[in-house]
Design an enzyme around this catalytic site. Structure first.
Site, PDB file in Angstrom:
ATOM      1  N   GLU A   1     -20.043  -9.504  20.816  1.00 12.21           N
ATOM      2  CA  GLU A   1     -20.871  -8.849  21.834  1.00 12.21           C
ATOM      3  C   GLU A   1     -21.891  -7.875  21.250  1.00 12.21           C
ATOM      4  OE1 GLU A   1     -17.884  -5.720  20.953  1.00 12.21           O
ATOM      5  OE2 GLU A   1     -17.805  -7.895  21.135  1.00 12.21           O
TER       6      GLU A   1
ATOM      7  N   CYS B   1     -11.202  -9.048  19.324  1.00 16.57           N
ATOM      8  CA  CYS B   1     -10.590  -8.103  18.397  1.00 16.57           C
ATOM      9  C   CYS B   1      -9.162  -7.774  18.826  1.00 16.57           C
ATOM     10  CB  CYS B   1     -11.458  -6.852  18.259  1.00 16.57           C
ATOM     11  SG  CYS B   1     -11.070  -5.884  16.770  1.00 16.57           S
TER      12      CYS B   1
ATOM     13  N   HIS C   1     -16.356  -9.039  16.715  1.00 18.29           N
ATOM     14  CA  HIS C   1     -17.026  -8.596  17.937  1.00 18.29           C
ATOM     15  C   HIS C   1     -18.341  -9.357  18.127  1.00 18.29           C
ATOM     16  CE1 HIS C   1     -14.637  -4.973  19.056  1.00 18.29           C
ATOM     17  NE2 HIS C   1     -14.286  -5.035  17.782  1.00 18.29           N
TER      18      HIS C   1
END
Length: 274
Positions: A244, A134, A242
Site C-alpha cells: 500500500e 505484514c 507493504h
C-alpha cells in the site's frame, strides 16, 4: 442473505484497526495508506473494524461480529508494530479475557489479536475474500496453528527484515530485497512475475506453516513472504511486505489490490443472487 436495503454498487470491505495507548487514553487507528490504496486500486469502499476488549466470552463476541461481517464483501488485515499473542489467535479461551497488560505500546496489542481472530473466523465461515498485510500475514498463519519467529534478527542471517529507523518514514518503505514468487500460485497469477522487489518492516516472521497454507513467495533466506489458503473458493492472500505504501509507483502492488477488488466484486455479486 443479502441486506435487501443495500444497493448493488461498490463493494465494501472491513479494514482492521489497531489499538494504541497514549497518555492513558485508548485509541483505535490505522494509517490512511491502506484506505487510499484500497479505494484507488481495488475500487472498494472501506469501513474500519474496531478492536475488541474481551469483556464478553469469545463465543458471544463472534455471534455479534458475524452479523457485522455479513454486510461486507471482503476483509483486510492491516500491519502494526505490535507482536502477536498466538494463544488468542489460536482461540485459547484462557487468555481471551482482558488483562492489565493487554496493550503495551510497540509490543502487545491483544485487542487487535481478538479482532483478527473474530474477523478471520467469520470470513472463513462466509468464504469471504481476505488480504493480509505484514502483521496480517502472520495472523493468517497463526490462526491456522502455524508458528512465528519471535525476532528474526536473532534467528536469521543475511537479509535484514526490519526497517532502518534512521531513515525518513517514506524511505523506510522502499524496496530492500527480492522475493521469489512460486509458479502456478495465486500471487503468480496476479503479478505475472517470478521475482519481486519488496520493502521489509517486520520483526516476526513465519517459522512453521499452519494447516492448509500454500507458500506463495519466499525471500533468499527462506522466510515466507507471501501465503494463501489452499482450496479457498475465493481470493485469500497474505503478504509480508507493504504494497500500500508506494502503490502509486509499483505495478505489482496495484495489480494485487485490483485482484482483491475483483474478488470482492464477485463476492458481492454472488451474495446478491442469494
Amino acid at each position: 442473505m443479502m441486506d435487501k436495503d443495500r444497493p448493488m454498487g461498490c463493494a465494501v470491505v472491513g479494514v482492521t484497526a489497531n489499538r494504541h495507548l497514549r497518555d492513558g487514553v485508548h485509541r483505535d487507528w490505522l494509517r490512511r495508506r491502506y484506505i487510499e490504496a484500497l479505494m484507488k486500486y481495488a475500487s472498494v469502499e472501506c469501513v474500519i473494524l474496531p478492536t475488541i476488549d474481551g469483556d464478553h466470552p469469545s463465543d458471544a463476541t463472534i455471534r455479534t461480529f458475524r452479523e457485522v461481517m455479513r454486510r461486507l464483501d471482503g476483509l483486510v488485515l492491516t500491519g502494526d508494530e505490535s507482536d502477536l499473542d498466538p494463544d488468542i489467535l489460536c482461540m485459547n479461551e484462557r487468555v481471551w479475557a482482558r488483562t492489565e497488560d493487554d496493550v503495551v505500546p510497540g509490543e502487545t496489542d491483544r485487542p487487535r489479536d481478538r479482532l483478527s481472530w473474530a474477523a478471520l473466523t467469520a470470513a472463513g465461515e462466509l468464504q469471504m475474500p481476505v488480504l493480509g498485510i505484514c502483521r496480517g500475514l502472520q495472523e493468517m498463519n497463526v490462526y491456522r496453528n502455524g508458528t512465528l519467529h519471535e525476532d528474526l534478527s536473532l534467528s536469521q542471517k543475511g537479509i535484514t527484515h526490519s526497517e532502518n529507523a534512521n531513515l525518513p518514514r517514506d524511505e523506510q518503505y522502499l524496496p530492500v530485497h527480492s522475493v521469489k514468487v512460486a509458479s502456478g500460485g495465486l500471487l503468480s497469477s496476479v503479478v505475472k512475475s517470478g521475482e519481486l522487489q519488496v520493502n521489509s518492516l517486520h520483526k516476526q516472521g513465519v517459522a512453521t506453516l499452519g494447516g492448509g497454507i500454500q507458500v506463495e513467495a519466499v525471500a533468499d533466506d527462506d522466510i515466507v513472504e507471501a501465503l494463501s489458503y489452499r482450496n479457498s473458493p475465493t481470493f485469500q492472500l497474505g503478504l509480508q511486505w507493504h504494497p500500500e505504501w508506494h502503490a502509486t509507483k509499483d505495478n505489482a502492488s496495484q495489480n494485487i489490490f485490483k485482484a482483491f477488488g475483483r474478488a470482492c466484486d464477485a463476492y458481492m455479486a454472488q451474495r446478491g443472487k442469494k
